[in-house]
Design a protein around this motif. Structure first.
Motif, PDB file in Angstrom:
ATOM      1  N   PRO A  15     -13.689  -6.738  -4.170  1.00 22.21           N
ATOM      2  CA  PRO A  15     -13.114  -5.386  -4.049  1.00 22.21           C
ATOM      3  C   PRO A  15     -12.694  -5.022  -2.637  1.00 22.21           C
ATOM      4  O   PRO A  15     -11.655  -4.383  -2.442  1.00 22.21           O
ATOM      5  N   GLU A  16     -13.475  -5.456  -1.635  1.00 24.61           N
ATOM      6  CA  GLU A  16     -13.146  -5.087  -0.260  1.00 24.61           C
ATOM      7  C   GLU A  16     -11.852  -5.763   0.185  1.00 24.61           C
ATOM      8  O   GLU A  16     -11.010  -5.149   0.855  1.00 24.61           O
ATOM      9  N   ARG A  17     -11.678  -7.020  -0.202  1.00 19.38           N
ATOM     10  CA  ARG A  17     -10.429  -7.702   0.150  1.00 19.38           C
ATOM     11  C   ARG A  17      -9.241  -7.061  -0.568  1.00 19.38           C
ATOM     12  O   ARG A  17      -8.172  -6.896   0.024  1.00 19.38           O
ATOM     13  N   THR A  18      -9.433  -6.710  -1.833  1.00 17.83           N
ATOM     14  CA  THR A  18      -8.363  -6.041  -2.575  1.00 17.83           C
ATOM     15  C   THR A  18      -7.974  -4.737  -1.897  1.00 17.83           C
ATOM     16  O   THR A  18      -6.790  -4.422  -1.742  1.00 17.83           O
ATOM     17  N   GLU A  42       5.800  -0.239  -6.561  1.00 16.36           N
ATOM     18  CA  GLU A  42       6.175  -1.252  -5.583  1.00 16.36           C
ATOM     19  C   GLU A  42       4.941  -1.810  -4.878  1.00 16.36           C
ATOM     20  O   GLU A  42       4.828  -3.019  -4.651  1.00 16.36           O
ATOM     21  N   LEU A  43       4.015  -0.932  -4.530  1.00 19.70           N
ATOM     22  CA  LEU A  43       2.771  -1.376  -3.895  1.00 19.70           C
ATOM     23  C   LEU A  43       1.990  -2.295  -4.811  1.00 19.70           C
ATOM     24  O   LEU A  43       1.452  -3.324  -4.383  1.00 19.70           O
ATOM     25  N   ALA A  44       1.906  -1.950  -6.079  1.00 21.75           N
ATOM     26  CA  ALA A  44       1.183  -2.767  -7.047  1.00 21.75           C
ATOM     27  C   ALA A  44       1.823  -4.148  -7.168  1.00 21.75           C
ATOM     28  O   ALA A  44       1.131  -5.171  -7.213  1.00 21.75           O
ATOM     29  N   ALA A  45       3.143  -4.189  -7.191  1.00 25.40           N
ATOM     30  CA  ALA A  45       3.842  -5.465  -7.318  1.00 25.40           C
ATOM     31  C   ALA A  45       3.600  -6.355  -6.101  1.00 25.40           C
ATOM     32  O   ALA A  45       3.400  -7.570  -6.230  1.00 25.40           O
ATOM     33  N   GLN A  46       3.593  -5.764  -4.913  1.00 23.34           N
ATOM     34  CA  GLN A  46       3.422  -6.546  -3.690  1.00 23.34           C
ATOM     35  C   GLN A  46       1.998  -7.034  -3.492  1.00 23.34           C
ATOM     36  O   GLN A  46       1.772  -8.024  -2.795  1.00 23.34           O
ATOM     37  N   THR A  47       1.030  -6.356  -4.071  1.00 22.48           N
ATOM     38  CA  THR A  47      -0.370  -6.745  -3.905  1.00 22.48           C
ATOM     39  C   THR A  47      -0.922  -7.462  -5.122  1.00 22.48           C
ATOM     40  O   THR A  47      -2.093  -7.798  -5.167  1.00 22.48           O
ATOM     41  N   ARG A  48      -0.092  -7.714  -6.118  1.00 25.17           N
ATOM     42  CA  ARG A  48      -0.499  -8.370  -7.358  1.00 25.17           C
ATOM     43  C   ARG A  48      -1.715  -7.684  -7.988  1.00 25.17           C
ATOM     44  O   ARG A  48      -2.645  -8.309  -8.447  1.00 25.17           O
ATOM     45  N   THR A  49      -1.670  -6.363  -7.918  1.00 20.57           N
ATOM     46  CA  THR A  49      -2.709  -5.570  -8.571  1.00 20.57           C
ATOM     47  C   THR A  49      -2.008  -4.610  -9.526  1.00 20.57           C
ATOM     48  O   THR A  49      -0.897  -4.878  -9.954  1.00 20.57           O
ATOM     49  N   SER A  50      -2.637  -3.516  -9.881  1.00 21.19           N
ATOM     50  CA  SER A  50      -2.046  -2.590 -10.842  1.00 21.19           C
ATOM     51  C   SER A  50      -2.106  -1.170 -10.298  1.00 21.19           C
ATOM     52  O   SER A  50      -2.903  -0.857  -9.404  1.00 21.19           O
ATOM     53  N   LYS A  51      -1.251  -0.309 -10.844  1.00 21.86           N
ATOM     54  CA  LYS A  51      -1.304   1.102 -10.480  1.00 21.86           C
ATOM     55  C   LYS A  51      -2.700   1.663 -10.772  1.00 21.86           C
ATOM     56  O   LYS A  51      -3.244   2.439  -9.990  1.00 21.86           O
TER      57      LYS A  51
END
Length: 222
Positions: A15-18, A42-51
């Motif tokens: 979680p901390e790295r995410t 856009e942030l979610a796409a660049q970090t390979r995470t989700s909204k």
């Protein structure tokens, strides 16, 4: 290893790295597009995470923006602490701090831009952050120590206010990034060129040293 075997392996949960990755990408996004123009998709796409994950960590886009501001100030203050200024003579310590500030801000233009974004919002989000006030109080304490030691040894004027000194250092270093393109275009200077940065760095440092010095002291020192 087969695709099926890889898929069966548990996903590493950090979680901390995410959170750090989200803040890193969000700093660029807010610095480039401002608060209103930044997009969580856009942030979610660049970090390979989700909204959903971004909202889980930060609550809202505004919450993420404030976290970005807090992290940006935390980084510069943490790097300042590595300078070990209290063991340097007062003017050497002040010169080291000015040069550090100049170098840091030129190397971290997104920090300058996100501060400019917050000024567009009249400091509304910073006003809600006790963390930022505490972080920046350390910068004033460092300058207060330098001034007190300098006054005691006669190399700093007795009426230098640490907040005014911090403002002057910030203004001179900030300008070289915030106005780089307009000033450089108008006056035909490449303000990001290494030789120009080196020259300007020393001009800023000498300007601050001359400002804090007792009348005539700096000229006698040379």
């Amino acid at each position: 290893m087969t695709k099926r075997a890889r898929a069966a392996q548990p996903r590493t949960n950090n979680p901390e790295r995410t959170r750090r990755d989200i803040l890193e990408v969000a700093l660029r996004e807010f610095a480039t597009n401002g608060l209103s123009g930044a997009r969580i998709d856009e942030l979610a796409a660049q970090t390979r995470t989700s909204k959903r994950m971004i909202y889980y960590y930060f609550g809202s886009k505004e919450g993420l923006y404030l976290a970005v501001l807090e992290e940006a100030y935390r980084r510069i203050r943490e790097d300042e602490r590595t300078l070990d200024l209290q063991h340097l003579p007062p003017l050497d310590a002040l010169a080291a701090l000015v040069r550090f500030t100049f170098d840091y801000e030129n190397a971290n233009a997104d920090f300058i831009r996100v501060v400019m974004v917050e000024n567009i919002h009249h400091g509304r989000y910073i006003a809600a952050s006790e963390t930022i006030r505490q972080l920046n109080s350390t910068a004033i304490n460092v300058l207060r120590d330098i001034c007190e030691r300098g006054i005691a040894t006669g190399v700093v004027r007795g009426d230098v206010d640490p907040v005014d000194l911090h403002m002057s250092i910030s203004a001179l270093c900030f300008f070289n990034v915030s106005n780089r393109h307009t000033f450089g275009t108008i006056f035909g200077r490449d303000m990001a060129a290494p030789e120009e940065l080196a020259r300007r760095r020393e001009v800023v440092t000498e300007t601050i040293l001359r400002w804090v010095a007792p009348d005539g002291w700096l000229s006698d020192r040379r």
